[in-house]
Design an enzyme around this catalytic site. Structure first.
Site, PDB file in Angstrom:
ATOM      1  N   LYS C 116      28.880  29.472 147.056  1.00  0.00           N
ATOM      2  CA  LYS C 116      27.505  29.216 146.621  1.00  0.00           C
ATOM      3  C   LYS C 116      27.297  27.728 146.348  1.00  0.00           C
ATOM      4  O   LYS C 116      26.231  27.182 146.608  1.00  0.00           O
ATOM      5  CB  LYS C 116      27.188  30.022 145.356  1.00  0.00           C
ATOM      6  CG  LYS C 116      27.494  31.505 145.456  1.00  0.00           C
ATOM      7  CD  LYS C 116      26.566  32.236 146.404  1.00  0.00           C
ATOM      8  CE  LYS C 116      26.942  33.703 146.536  1.00  0.00           C
ATOM      9  NZ  LYS C 116      28.018  33.970 147.509  1.00  0.00           N
ATOM     10  N   GLU C 199      22.536  28.810 137.285  1.00  0.00           N
ATOM     11  CA  GLU C 199      21.353  28.619 138.113  1.00  0.00           C
ATOM     12  C   GLU C 199      20.121  28.875 137.252  1.00  0.00           C
ATOM     13  O   GLU C 199      20.110  29.787 136.426  1.00  0.00           O
ATOM     14  CB  GLU C 199      21.401  29.633 139.266  1.00  0.00           C
ATOM     15  CG  GLU C 199      20.449  29.349 140.390  1.00  0.00           C
ATOM     16  CD  GLU C 199      20.634  30.371 141.505  1.00  0.00           C
ATOM     17  OE1 GLU C 199      21.394  30.087 142.437  1.00  0.00           O
ATOM     18  OE2 GLU C 199      20.024  31.444 141.407  1.00  0.00           O
ATOM     19  N   HIS C 234      20.329  43.442 139.461  1.00  0.00           N
ATOM     20  CA  HIS C 234      20.638  42.429 140.480  1.00  0.00           C
ATOM     21  C   HIS C 234      21.198  43.043 141.748  1.00  0.00           C
ATOM     22  O   HIS C 234      21.847  42.367 142.549  1.00  0.00           O
ATOM     23  CB  HIS C 234      21.623  41.389 139.946  1.00  0.00           C
ATOM     24  CG  HIS C 234      21.270  40.924 138.589  1.00  0.00           C
ATOM     25  ND1 HIS C 234      20.087  40.276 138.316  1.00  0.00           N
ATOM     26  CD2 HIS C 234      21.907  41.044 137.406  1.00  0.00           C
ATOM     27  CE1 HIS C 234      20.023  40.005 137.033  1.00  0.00           C
ATOM     28  NE2 HIS C 234      21.095  40.467 136.454  1.00  0.00           N
ATOM     29  N   ARG C 292      28.198  36.875 156.852  1.00  0.00           N
ATOM     30  CA  ARG C 292      28.684  38.179 157.336  1.00  0.00           C
ATOM     31  C   ARG C 292      27.477  39.045 157.666  1.00  0.00           C
ATOM     32  O   ARG C 292      26.343  38.660 157.424  1.00  0.00           O
ATOM     33  CB  ARG C 292      29.495  38.850 156.232  1.00  0.00           C
ATOM     34  CG  ARG C 292      28.716  38.830 154.901  1.00  0.00           C
ATOM     35  CD  ARG C 292      29.163  39.835 153.914  1.00  0.00           C
ATOM     36  NE  ARG C 292      28.594  39.607 152.608  1.00  0.00           N
ATOM     37  CZ  ARG C 292      27.404  40.027 152.192  1.00  0.00           C
ATOM     38  NH1 ARG C 292      26.610  40.675 153.018  1.00  0.00           N
ATOM     39  NH2 ARG C 292      26.976  39.790 150.959  1.00  0.00           N
TER      40      ARG C 292
END
Lengths: 504, 169, 504, 169
Positions: C116, C199, C234, C292
């Site tokens: 990330k 974040e 999430h 992926r």
């Protein structure tokens, strides 16, 4: 929009229509004969009512019986499916006279286009080429004379026909009378109408049809072709779209002819124009029009993205077509195989019995429109087509491989099916090369027989372990007598599937 | 505990012997011996393991008949009844035969009588079933020795319709 | 093209990949843990080999164990699916070093875009806006300082994360240390990598992702968006395409940014760029890239007609992309619902047990990608997602109705599922109006509970008749003791499904 | 022949009486009487007919539990054990409770001890299962009267983890 629709049919097409109604939030009424009291379509509908004994003439062909139920249960529309009453203009008129909506074309258009003979006349008038034939008289002497003029080989066809029923190929003069008699008997039994006509036999033609649609607002479109050349005994068994040999130009010209025909007779709702195409010259001839939904409609749905049954319902409710011709395109390649309960080793004669187990293939690009499920009986009374298997692939090669996969994974035990034959055709070089004409099966598979190879050891191993394990599972529930019994001819295994009780 | 099951395959009787072996089974088919693990996750389905290969088998039975679907193919087996088992290796050769109805139906017409000579492919009986007219034809040339049905009869699958003495008998 | 592919995964994605391989004529090897010895994917593959005990760390995450089997069985390529080893660049490298083809991006691109933090850096360099965050250090003191600067609420996320695992929302300073510890534990357990980063939390954002594809010939395309805003803890639960609110202009700009990102890092094979879109301003921010296949890839397949798994295999084999950007379009509307074995009445905690019966819905426009079937065990060891249900409709409204139909007809007995919750969401006014942001479930379904209405009489009637009829069917096989036993607590019914023997 | 079956639904015991009636059944549920035709086409599936309505029901059982899927919904019923049947109408009220594990898992940490006062929503136990960390929280405020697990334990679904005396008892 309609509140409640009666589906005047059975089997997979009834199931198919119920599905679309339920997705549209419309209630459904199924009808059933005594032989179908537990059939799949009766389970899925909101209400199900009996309409008579097993023979179609006393139930699914009994328009009055069906209409009476539609009125009693407060239906506001009726969908006839295909076969049975779907092309019966008198019945359509009586539905309309009773104040219900007929989900199909107007009876006048059904009369013009539904009869093979007047349709041929209408198409000639519209400038569309038709196959030479004779339709002026039912008299044997006239027919024998006309046959001599047309020349042999020729076809005897039922005026009300479809699905190869009442159709006979005649190669010489002497065989004609017997063929006429036989075709009339079959036509009377299948359509309650024994009229026949003669048609010139085109050698090795391709059978290509166009799906058309008209609405009540003057719009008419076609939804491209279906290649239906793979037939056995005049019965389509494999259909695909796009046609492997139709070029852009021929597709455009045939599509225009199809739309012209729709406009010429003010045709409303779904219909199909069938053409014979001469593979050598590329000439096409109008063959007949089917004024209803077609068995093979799913392949058109798969490549165009249109739900034809929902569109039928919307157009019948007075809505305009939601797209124009230029919006429509074909994407990917779709193939349909018709799964029949029939025995490939025994001249493809229908097989009957109880479906001890049905397991449908699932997965990306595979669609199964089935009329039966585990435990259902295949009876003598109805068409032996039990399901349609549809594969949508990225291209023809991909669709063929997907179909082969799906056929391998379609398990039907207890009733013999044509699945091994379909696999043989699908995987043959001739089919893969797109060499498909209506005599394909005769040319390439006339002597085909299913493999008579002995079962592999593993099949015997599975059978034996099943005797043991199914027997123990049975025994486990019923006290101390559950000891496995080896080669006991009264193995409990057979009880497990043979049991029924309290049923109608 | 050892169990033995026999199946008729064509003219042959095949014997399968099953013996438990720990969590699995040792199964003998003719001269071949297989170590198999088997699980029955639901009625009529078996998960089998033989070496690195897994197989999913669907099984069903009806009377003496056994069905097995496996690896894309369907097999129909027959559990022989005790008397069949004894007779199986002494099956009668060709020469005389009877023509059975391939499916239930209504006899429309019988086109031959006892004593008639018939050719291979000649239509003997017209049957109606599933909205179709079916022709029952002679599998080989011969002489009709008996007719067991008449127009209007409703016949079952497997019912003898006509008896024929074959020419090449 | 490859001859034999090992699929280093389990469940529905392993089944999905095996399917495509079989249609391409490529042999397959499945791997399984001890807990999966009889799982569906092991049954469908040509060969199946055990790779270790039930815990993923000792089996599906054991790259060496899997690679050893791939070499032993002569595989020439390996497909990692998603989850497990699919984003492990070291494993990809070891597969390549062993002489096999890795069906996925190059390890270098996986390292850049899969992490990330470096992906955020790469995107910033390429001029694509990213969500503000902090990724410079793993030290708690640094993270606490950075959090104060970013402001609350904020997200703690796993660097190697995905599927919401290792992710925590933190609303105030005091809760941060506990959240860091908890997120690290979960990340280590799920990804064998406990790095985390911070974040900024964007309020009520929409989660929209773009499917991208690159080949080894310099071509790169996107295959449009997937709207993935409907999430719970999430975790995406409902995805659709096209996004109900993405206009043509924003779609074009986001698609161009996605393709620019692919080109910037020379990305090859399938990938997904996730964006957060501010519904008020229409601004979009890069969130992360998944290097992926994505769980929700089927909806893209349905609207574009591309088989993404086959394309992955072809591109890995060196073939160029068979289409250009301008050839591609979206047609119709697709929705996916993820079927979880979890209990909506119990805070959606995973439920386990034996699937006594699974009946998948079939019919036009319905696709089921399932990893389980009747008789399978849902265990504690793996993700509770057991199947994906995909509906393709003529438009959003039609797809919603079709999904509702399909959810109603998906029967899973023995294990509690989220199907009632999915139906409640799908049929809600808020969802129908397209008001979907990532806090949709919190805003509209925070207090949702499954209906506690008593079962209708007919359910009790069915249960009682089942006791009687199933009991008799059992008894019928085992001698004279089959008399129905009324309210016998040891009803034989229970034996019928509880039986197992001779299994591993 | 008449058969009687009881099911526990919430706190209530409901009794279903089944009697054969020609080809079908007369079924009584409470005060309601239904004429039903039933067919069992395969293991675990029933086709039912009540008036003009047909229903397809899937049924399964596991121990005392019964599952019925019908008309788009799934129902879970419980066959009461004989002693439950007697007690069912004398169920204990609120006031004292025990917190059970909602699923099998590994206990990561126990955050309370006997005697602790806890608030509604407070985390009592951390559990790991299916790759997720789950928090077991207090359903209401109260006092911990017993702790029945410790870190490292593998616990089953339904196993009691913590006992609490509720404040509003």
């Amino acid at each position: 929009m309609f509140r409640k629709i009666l589906i005047a049919n059975r089997g997979e097409v009834a199931v198919r229509i119920i599905r679309s109604c339920q997705e549209l939030g419309i209630r459904t009424v199924a009808v059933y004969s005594d032989a179908d009291a537990n059939a799949l379509h009766t389970m899925l509908a909101d209400e199900s009512v009996p309409v008579g004994p097993a023979p179609p003439s006393q139930s699914y062909l009994c328009g009055d019986c069906i209409l009476e139920q539609a009125l009693r249960l407060g239906c506001d529309a009726l969908h006839p499916g295909y076969g049975f009453l779907s092309e019966n203009a008198d019945f359509a008129q009586s539905v309309i006279d009773a104040g219900l909506t007929w989900i199909g074309p107007d009876p006048a258009a059904m009369r013009t286009m539904g009869s093979k003979t007047s349709a041929r006349a209408a198409m000639l008038a519209a400038g569309v080429p038709v196959v030479p034939g004779y339709q002026a008289s039912q008299d044997d002497a006239d027919l024998l004379g006309a046959a001599a003029e047309l020349g042999f080989p020729l076809l005897v066809k039922a005026t009300a026909g479809g699905g190869g029923k009442g159709m006979r190929i005649v190669h010489r003069d002497a065989d004609l009378p017997a063929a006429l008699a036989s075709a009339r008997r079959e036509a009377r039994s299948a359509f309650a109408d024994d009229r026949i006509y003669l048609e010139k036999l085109i050698a090795s033609p391709r059978h290509i049809e166009f799906q058309v649609f008209g609405d009540r607002h003057g719009n008419a479109v076609h939804l491209f072709e279906r290649e239906c050349s793979i037939q056995r005994r005049h019965q389509k068994i494999i259909e695909e779209t796009p046609s492997p040999l139709l070029g852009a130009d021929l597709r455009r010209r045939m599509g225009e002819a199809a739309v012209a025909a729709v406009r010429a007779v003010g045709y409303v709702n779904a219909g199909t124009l069938e053409f014979l195409v001469d593979p050598a010259s590329g000439d096409f001839h109008f063959l007949e029009m089917n004024t209803r939904l077609q068995v093979e409609h799913p392949i058109t749905e798969q490549v165009t993205g249109v739900d034809l049954v929902k569109l039928q319902i919307r157009v019948a409710a007075g809505q305009p077509l939601p797209f124009r011709q230029e919006d429509m395109g074909q994407r990917r390649h779709a193939i349909e195989c018709r799964i029949y309960a029939e025995d490939p080793a025994n001249d493809f004669l229908p097989s009957i019995g109880k479906v001890l187990r049905a397991v449908e293939p699932v997965g990306p690009g595979v669609r199964v429109d089935a009329g039966i499920t585990t435990g259902d009986e295949i009876t003598i009374h109805y068409d032996p087509m039990i399901a349609k298997l549809i594969a949508l692939g990225e291209n023809r090669e991909d669709a063929v491989r997907k179909m082969d996969w799906a056929l391998q994974h379609y398990v039907i035990l207890g009733v013999t099916t044509n699945i091994p034959f379909l696999r043989a055709v699908i995987t043959s070089d001739a089919f893969r090369q797109g060499d498909v004409t209506t005599d394909f099966v005769d040319r390439h598979f006339a002597d085909w027989q299913p493999s008579t190879k002995a079962p592999p050891d593993m099949a015997l191993v599975a059978a034996a372990l099943a005797e043991l394990l199914e027997g123990e599972a049975q025994g486990a529930g019923a006290g101390p007598t559950g000891e496995p019994q080896g080669d006991d001819p009264l193995s409990p295994w057979r009880q497990a599937t043979g049991f029924r009780l309290g049923e109608r | 505990m050892k169990s033995e099951y026999t199946y008729q395959v064509g003219d042959e009787i095949r014997t399968v012997r099953v013996q438990r072996n720990g969590d699995g089974f040792v199964v003998t088919v003719g001269d071949s011996i297989y170590e198999v693990r088997a699980q029955r996750p639901e009625h009529g389905r078996l998960n089998l393991q033989v070496g690195d290969q897994r197989l999913r088998a669907y099984v069903a039975s009806e009377g003496q008949r056994r069905y097995v679907a496996m690896a894309g193919k369907t097999w129909e087996l027959e559990r022989p009844k005790p008397e069949q088992k004894r007779r199986a290796n002494a099956a009668g050769g060709p020469g005389a035969g009877s023509l059975e109805s391939s499916m239930p139906g209504l006899v429309l017409d019988v086109l031959v009588s006892a004593g008639d000579a018939v050719e291979r492919g000649e239509t003997l009986v017209l049957l109606e079933a599933m909205k179709m007219e079916l022709r029952i034809t002679a599998p080989a040339g011969g002489t009709v020795t008996g007719v067991r049905c008449k127009a209007g009869d409703v016949v079952d699958r497997g019912q003898v319709l006509v008896e024929i003495a074959s020419d090449d008998g």
